[in-house]
Design an enzyme around this catalytic site. Structure first.
Site, mmCIF file in Angstrom:
data_model
loop_
_atom_site.group_PDB
_atom_site.id
_atom_site.type_symbol
_atom_site.label_atom_id
_atom_site.label_comp_id
_atom_site.label_asym_id
_atom_site.label_seq_id
_atom_site.Cartn_x
_atom_site.Cartn_y
_atom_site.Cartn_z
ATOM 1 N N LYS A 133 24.065 45.540 4.810
ATOM 2 C CA LYS A 133 24.889 45.946 5.957
ATOM 3 C C LYS A 133 25.672 44.772 6.545
ATOM 4 O O LYS A 133 26.857 44.899 6.797
ATOM 5 C CB LYS A 133 24.025 46.546 7.077
ATOM 6 C CG LYS A 133 23.294 47.817 6.709
ATOM 7 C CD LYS A 133 22.619 48.442 7.934
ATOM 8 C CE LYS A 133 21.538 47.572 8.554
ATOM 9 N NZ LYS A 133 20.353 47.353 7.702
ATOM 10 N N ARG A 184 19.413 52.615 16.126
ATOM 11 C CA ARG A 184 18.280 52.688 15.210
ATOM 12 C C ARG A 184 17.247 53.720 15.660
ATOM 13 O O ARG A 184 16.261 53.938 14.951
ATOM 14 C CB ARG A 184 17.587 51.325 15.139
ATOM 15 C CG ARG A 184 18.104 50.412 14.037
ATOM 16 C CD ARG A 184 17.415 49.061 14.221
ATOM 17 N NE ARG A 184 17.183 48.324 13.028
ATOM 18 C CZ ARG A 184 17.869 47.211 12.685
ATOM 19 N NH1 ARG A 184 18.861 46.781 13.406
ATOM 20 N NH2 ARG A 184 17.529 46.547 11.612
ATOM 21 N N ARG A 214 16.044 36.367 0.492
ATOM 22 C CA ARG A 214 16.785 35.923 1.674
ATOM 23 C C ARG A 214 15.875 35.113 2.599
ATOM 24 O O ARG A 214 16.286 34.096 3.161
ATOM 25 C CB ARG A 214 17.349 37.125 2.444
ATOM 26 C CG ARG A 214 18.147 36.716 3.677
ATOM 27 C CD ARG A 214 18.828 37.888 4.349
ATOM 28 N NE ARG A 214 17.878 38.714 5.095
ATOM 29 C CZ ARG A 214 18.211 39.838 5.727
ATOM 30 N NH1 ARG A 214 19.461 40.279 5.671
ATOM 31 N NH2 ARG A 214 17.315 40.532 6.389
ATOM 32 N N ARG A 248 14.498 33.108 7.392
ATOM 33 C CA ARG A 248 14.367 34.113 8.450
ATOM 34 C C ARG A 248 12.906 34.470 8.608
ATOM 35 O O ARG A 248 12.262 34.917 7.667
ATOM 36 C CB ARG A 248 15.188 35.371 8.099
ATOM 37 C CG ARG A 248 16.443 35.473 8.932
ATOM 38 C CD ARG A 248 17.183 36.728 8.623
ATOM 39 N NE ARG A 248 16.537 37.920 9.136
ATOM 40 C CZ ARG A 248 17.172 39.078 9.300
ATOM 41 N NH1 ARG A 248 18.458 39.175 8.998
ATOM 42 N NH2 ARG A 248 16.543 40.125 9.755
ATOM 43 N N ARG A 252 9.012 46.687 8.227
ATOM 44 C CA ARG A 252 10.351 47.051 8.702
ATOM 45 C C ARG A 252 10.881 48.260 7.954
ATOM 46 O O ARG A 252 11.548 49.123 8.534
ATOM 47 C CB ARG A 252 11.311 45.861 8.559
ATOM 48 C CG ARG A 252 11.140 44.864 9.701
ATOM 49 C CD ARG A 252 11.647 43.490 9.369
ATOM 50 N NE ARG A 252 13.043 43.458 9.033
ATOM 51 C CZ ARG A 252 13.583 42.593 8.166
ATOM 52 N NH1 ARG A 252 12.824 41.723 7.541
ATOM 53 N NH2 ARG A 252 14.870 42.617 7.953
HETATM 54 P P1 AMP Z 1 18.672 43.164 11.558
HETATM 55 O O1 AMP Z 1 19.312 41.831 11.473
HETATM 56 O O2 AMP Z 1 19.662 44.263 11.873
HETATM 57 O O3 AMP Z 1 17.814 43.485 10.369
HETATM 58 O O4 AMP Z 1 17.695 43.129 12.821
HETATM 59 C C1 AMP Z 1 16.615 42.219 12.867
HETATM 60 C C2 AMP Z 1 15.617 42.644 13.929
HETATM 61 O O5 AMP Z 1 16.268 42.685 15.210
HETATM 62 C C3 AMP Z 1 15.047 44.049 13.754
HETATM 63 O O6 AMP Z 1 13.960 44.076 12.851
HETATM 64 C C4 AMP Z 1 14.624 44.367 15.192
HETATM 65 O O7 AMP Z 1 13.457 43.678 15.555
HETATM 66 C C5 AMP Z 1 15.767 43.763 15.994
HETATM 67 N N1 AMP Z 1 16.859 44.747 16.163
HETATM 68 C C6 AMP Z 1 18.125 44.704 15.654
HETATM 69 N N2 AMP Z 1 18.841 45.772 16.005
HETATM 70 C C7 AMP Z 1 18.013 46.555 16.752
HETATM 71 C C8 AMP Z 1 18.146 47.825 17.386
HETATM 72 N N3 AMP Z 1 19.277 48.519 17.309
HETATM 73 N N4 AMP Z 1 17.073 48.298 18.081
HETATM 74 C C9 AMP Z 1 15.935 47.605 18.175
HETATM 75 N N5 AMP Z 1 15.722 46.436 17.566
HETATM 76 C C10 AMP Z 1 16.749 45.893 16.868
#
Ligand code: AMP
Length: 186
Positions: A11, A86, A125, A131, A142
């Site tokens: 994404k 989400r 990654r 990360r 996740r």
């Molecule tokens: P991502 O980089 O989109 O994979 O997001 C990394 C982490 O950030 C996720 O595993 C959540 O802990 C938090 N996060 C990102 N976007 C959201 C969202 N829309 N709602 C809640 N937590 C989020």
């Protein structure tokens, strides 16, 4: 527009390319949280406690953050949201924000990928970028949080006729091209 798919679907990579091609901002809630974590803001300290466990940051916090971001000047001509909404609560909050801005969604781009392939991508990654939420145990958690809480959103947007599915297992360039085709933007 939104770009949706499980963790590791690509994404972030695709959102950046597409946003660039369309001259709109790519807005990633994960990136905003990570920036806050590295700047050690109050929001960052709170978000980190959830992110490190592979849990979602609470809706109220996330919704307020997105509401403020979408009100910024660069988002007035359109935007591509990556990683939001989400949860169903976030879908409702986004509907309300878009209503108040006098706009609505044009498309929900769904990247379709195979689970085991994304686990491998994310483990790689985690090693490359350090990360802290890309360890195999957190990745699997996740993915299960995604299936339980986020995958059901696809039906909601499907019912609104917004979903465009794209094969996320092709090469990065091919996926970008397919996304542009799906939007009629090429
Ligand atoms: P991502 O980089 O989109 O994979 O997001 C990394 C982490 O950030 C996720 O595993 C959540 O802990 C938090 N996060 C990102 N976007 C959201 C969202 N829309 N709602 C809640 N937590 C989020």
């Amino acid at each position: 527009m939104l770009i949706v798919g499980p963790p590791g679907a690509g994404k972030g990579t695709q959102a950046a390319r597409l946003a660039d091609a369309l001259s709109i901002p790519a807005i990633s809630t994960g990136d905003i949280f990570r920036a806050n974590v590295s700047q050690q803001t109050e929001l960052g300290v709170l978000a980190k406690s959830y992110m490190d466990k592979g849990e979602y940051v609470p809706d109220s916090v996330t919704n307020d953050m997105v509401r403020a971001r979408l009100a910024e000047d660069d988002a007035t001509g359109g935007f591509l949201l990556d990683g939001y909404p989400r949860t169903l609560d976030q879908v409702e909050a986004l509907d309300g924000v878009l209503d108040s801005l006098g706009t609505s969604l044009d498309a929900v781009l769904l990247l379709v990928v195979e689970t085991e392939a994304v686990v491998e991508r994310l483990v790689a990654r985690g090693e490359a970028e350090g990360r802290s939420d890309d360890t195999e145990e957190t990745i699997r958690h996740r993915l299960s949080v995604y299936s339980e809480q986020t995958a059901p959103l696809i039906d909601v947007y499907e019912a609104r006729g917004l979903v465009r599915r794209v094969d996320g297992m092709a090469s990065i360039d091919e996926v970008t091209a397919a996304l542009q085709d799906a939007l009629g933007a090429r």
